[in-house]
Design an enzyme around this catalytic site. Structure first.
Site, PDB file in Angstrom:
ATOM      1  CD1 TRP A 186      -7.588  21.754   0.944  1.00 27.02           C
ATOM      2  CD2 TRP A 186      -9.596  21.037   0.257  1.00 27.02           C
ATOM      3  NE1 TRP A 186      -7.407  21.012  -0.194  1.00 27.02           N
ATOM      4  CE2 TRP A 186      -8.608  20.558  -0.631  1.00 27.02           C
ATOM      5  CE3 TRP A 186     -10.933  20.724   0.023  1.00 27.02           C
ATOM      6  CZ2 TRP A 186      -8.930  19.770  -1.747  1.00 27.02           C
ATOM      7  CZ3 TRP A 186     -11.261  19.937  -1.086  1.00 27.02           C
ATOM      8  CH2 TRP A 186     -10.263  19.462  -1.955  1.00 27.02           C
ATOM      9  CD  GLU A 227      -7.373  20.419   4.877  1.00 25.22           C
ATOM     10  OE1 GLU A 227      -8.519  20.887   5.075  1.00 25.22           O
ATOM     11  OE2 GLU A 227      -7.161  19.207   4.710  1.00 25.22           O
ATOM     12  CE  LYS A 229      -5.611  16.632  -1.588  1.00 24.91           C
ATOM     13  NZ  LYS A 229      -7.018  16.292  -1.802  1.00 24.91           N
ATOM     14  CG  ASP A 260      -5.559  16.169   5.604  1.00 21.95           C
ATOM     15  OD1 ASP A 260      -5.006  15.051   5.539  1.00 21.95           O
ATOM     16  OD2 ASP A 260      -6.783  16.316   5.416  1.00 21.95           O
ATOM     17  CG  HIS A 263      -3.684  17.239   2.539  1.00 25.59           C
ATOM     18  ND1 HIS A 263      -4.521  18.336   2.600  1.00 25.59           N
ATOM     19  CD2 HIS A 263      -4.481  16.191   2.245  1.00 25.59           C
ATOM     20  CE1 HIS A 263      -5.766  17.966   2.367  1.00 25.59           C
ATOM     21  NE2 HIS A 263      -5.772  16.660   2.153  1.00 25.59           N
ATOM     22  CG  HIS A 287      -8.503  18.061   8.330  1.00 21.53           C
ATOM     23  ND1 HIS A 287      -9.023  18.377   7.105  1.00 21.53           N
ATOM     24  CD2 HIS A 287      -9.300  18.673   9.244  1.00 21.53           C
ATOM     25  CE1 HIS A 287     -10.081  19.158   7.265  1.00 21.53           C
ATOM     26  NE2 HIS A 287     -10.261  19.358   8.560  1.00 21.53           N
ATOM     27  CG  ASP A 295      -7.948   7.809  -0.084  1.00 17.94           C
ATOM     28  OD1 ASP A 295      -8.499   8.877  -0.413  1.00 17.94           O
ATOM     29  OD2 ASP A 295      -8.274   7.157   0.922  1.00 17.94           O
ATOM     30  CG  ASP A 297      -9.320  12.026   2.534  1.00 16.03           C
ATOM     31  OD1 ASP A 297      -9.072  12.832   3.432  1.00 16.03           O
ATOM     32  OD2 ASP A 297      -9.280  12.322   1.328  1.00 16.03           O
ATOM     33  CG  ASP A 327     -10.524  15.147   6.069  1.00 17.21           C
ATOM     34  OD1 ASP A 327     -11.550  14.584   5.642  1.00 17.21           O
ATOM     35  OD2 ASP A 327      -9.832  15.909   5.369  1.00 17.21           O
TER      36      ASP A 327
HETATM   37  C1  RNT Z   1      -9.306  17.439   1.013  1.00 19.75           C
HETATM   38  C2  RNT Z   1      -9.181  18.034   2.349  1.00 19.75           C
HETATM   39  C3  RNT Z   1     -10.454  18.503   2.974  1.00 19.75           C
HETATM   40  C4  RNT Z   1     -11.610  17.548   2.767  1.00 19.75           C
HETATM   41  C5  RNT Z   1     -12.804  17.858   3.621  1.00 19.75           C
HETATM   42  C6  RNT Z   1     -14.024  17.158   3.150  1.00 19.75           C
HETATM   43  O1  RNT Z   1      -8.169  16.829   0.573  1.00 19.75           O
HETATM   44  O2  RNT Z   1      -8.550  17.145   3.210  1.00 19.75           O
HETATM   45  O3  RNT Z   1     -10.232  18.792   4.290  1.00 19.75           O
HETATM   46  O4  RNT Z   1     -11.254  16.227   2.992  1.00 19.75           O
HETATM   47  O5  RNT Z   1     -12.968  19.207   3.723  1.00 19.75           O
HETATM   48 ZN    ZN Z   2      -8.463  17.624   5.257  1.00 18.61          ZN
END
Ligand code: RNT
Ligand code: ZN
Length: 419
Positions: A186, A227, A229, A260, A263, A287, A295, A297, A327
């Site tokens: 990523w 990955e 986003k 993810d 994302h 993820h 956010d 995460d 993640d």
């Molecule tokens: C960032 C991605 C990535 C990170 C990690 C730390 O938006 O999700 O995967 O969160 O690699």
């Molecule tokens: Zn991620």
């Protein structure tokens, strides 16, 4: 018989009434590997000499005391987390968790397996597999947020070398742990404001990736995933590595695609994407995360989407085609608790998906009886899942309920608060 055992026996009967064998479901749910990220324990800081920490569109908020400051502290915390997790667990490392060798720190373009020898030995001692991620952020050469698309070829070369080394490190870890390492790529590359050229950065991203992936590795040692986003803080207007970009890249290059959960557009869900992308890619990675407003995460909770993700994997027989990784990072609460609560939720969701009478629900759907489908979908929600979960925890030597809470609170008092 204790009350707990009686509760479990009763639960077994309830599930059997829907044609579900609880013992089979438990066995299958515990066998699915879940790769737990190392970075919840120290706010994505890592152990480099000059740690850049999280940037490039990701941010950790909160200042709860007790952050792991050394590899030893982080591993000890992870062991505490492991003590709460039933089922097959792996650890997911990031390149910025490289350790110095004989007091010497390595920069991203010079790291090698030696910087991860301690992690590998430790993982073997814990009996867990390892996964890996190159770190394309938190570094002076990524300060503008564009490591792989940089207009300066020297900068791109630096990061290409980093990516190559991470693949080599992953292959070596895979060999030494006898378990294939997922190496997930990523990179934050994007733009805060409307770009005049959306194409040229994608040309450069493609070229950087192709150069990093020139060398072939055996899948038994390591495989790569890419990955995508949608946006990040500071790159709100454009992300070079969008979903379409990486979907095409993964398909044409034979890479895994990493979905993810944080994302995508807020009304999009990755649970719906799993069966779609697996029509075109043999294997994907996840993820599992939780987006809230800006956010991507937050700690995963046992919500509808987490259950839906687990259902898609389990109900379609995709367990061997989806590498599940977590993640999330929250620094505003006890990190060991956040880590464990999220990871336990992933396992709970997998177990609940296994326990669901999905064959019956699908039968109803195939018979065109959508009333029965809805009735079953809603009845299963209140089956006595909790009694099965408590039983699984007890059988695997993990605690649950009040004991779980007491245990992470004691760890906070005895260990975390003294840092
Ligand atoms: C960032 C991605 C990535 C990170 C990690 C730390 O938006 O999700 O995967 O969160 O690699
Ligand atoms: Zn991620």
């Amino acid at each position: 018989m204790t009350k707990k055992d009686a509760g479990f026996e009763f639960a077994k009967e309830c599930f059997a009434g829907y044609g579900v064998d609880v013992d089979d479901a438990v066995r299958a749910a515990l066998a699915i590997p879940v790769s737990v990220h190392c970075w919840q324990g120290d706010d994505v800081t890592g152990f480099e000499k000059a740690s850049g920490g999280a940037d490039g569109g990701i941010a950790v908020t909160g200042n709860h005391p007790g952050r792991a400051r050394t590899p030893e502290e982080l591993r000890a915390d992870f062991e505490k987390v492991l003590s709460f997790l039933p089922g097959k667990t792996r650890i997911n490392l990031h390149a910025c968790y490289a350790e110095p060798v004989n007091g010497k720190y390595a920069d991203r373009d010079t790291i090698s397996f030696d910087n991860f020898k301690n992690w590998t030995d430790w993982a073997n001692a814990q009996g867990i597999g390892v996964d890996f991620n190159p770190t394309f952020f938190g570094h002076a050469k990524a300060a503008d947020g564009c490591p792989l698309t940089n207009r300066d070829k020297g900068i791109r070369d630096f990061w290409v070398e980093h990516g190559r080394r991470c693949r080599e490190i992953s292959a070596q870890i895979g060999m030494k742990t006898k378990s294939s390492v997922l190496d997930n790529f990523w990179a934050p590359d994007g733009s805060k404001d409307t770009p005049a050229d959306r194409l040229a950065p994608r040309d450069r991203l493609m070229d950087s990736l192709d150069r990093m992936f020139e060398k072939k590795y055996e899948a038994s040692k390591t495989v790569d995933s890419v990955e995508s986003k949608l946006f990040g803080m500071g790159c709100e207007s454009y992300t070079a590595g969008s979903h379409e970009f990486y979907m095409g890249y993964a398909v044409t290059r034979g890479k895994l695609l990493c979905l993810d959960a944080g994302h995508f557009h807020p009304t999009e869900v990755i649970s719906d994407k799993i069966s779609a992308v697996l029509k075109f890619i043999p294997e994907i990675s996840l993820h599992v995360s939780r987006g809230v407003r800006w956010d991507s995460d937050h700690v995963i909770t046992l919500n509808d989407e987490l259950n839906a993700i687990a259902q898609e994997i389990v109900w379609n027989g995709f367990c061997s085609r989806v590498r599940i990784g977590l993640d999330y990072f929250d620094a505003s609460i006890n990190r060991v608790a956040a880590w464990s609560i999220g990871a336990r939720n992933m396992r709970k969701a997998l177990l609940f998906a296994m326990l669901t009478p999905y064959k019956k629900i699908r039968e109803a759907e195939n018979a065109g009886d959508n009333t029965l489908r809805l009735a079953l979908q809603e009845e299963y929600r209140t089956l006595p899942f909790g009694a099965v979960w408590d039983h699984v925890c007890a059988e695997t030597g993990k605690c649950s309920g009040q004991e779980f809470i007491d245990s992470f609170k004691a760890y906070e008092k005895d260990v975390l608060s003294k840092r």
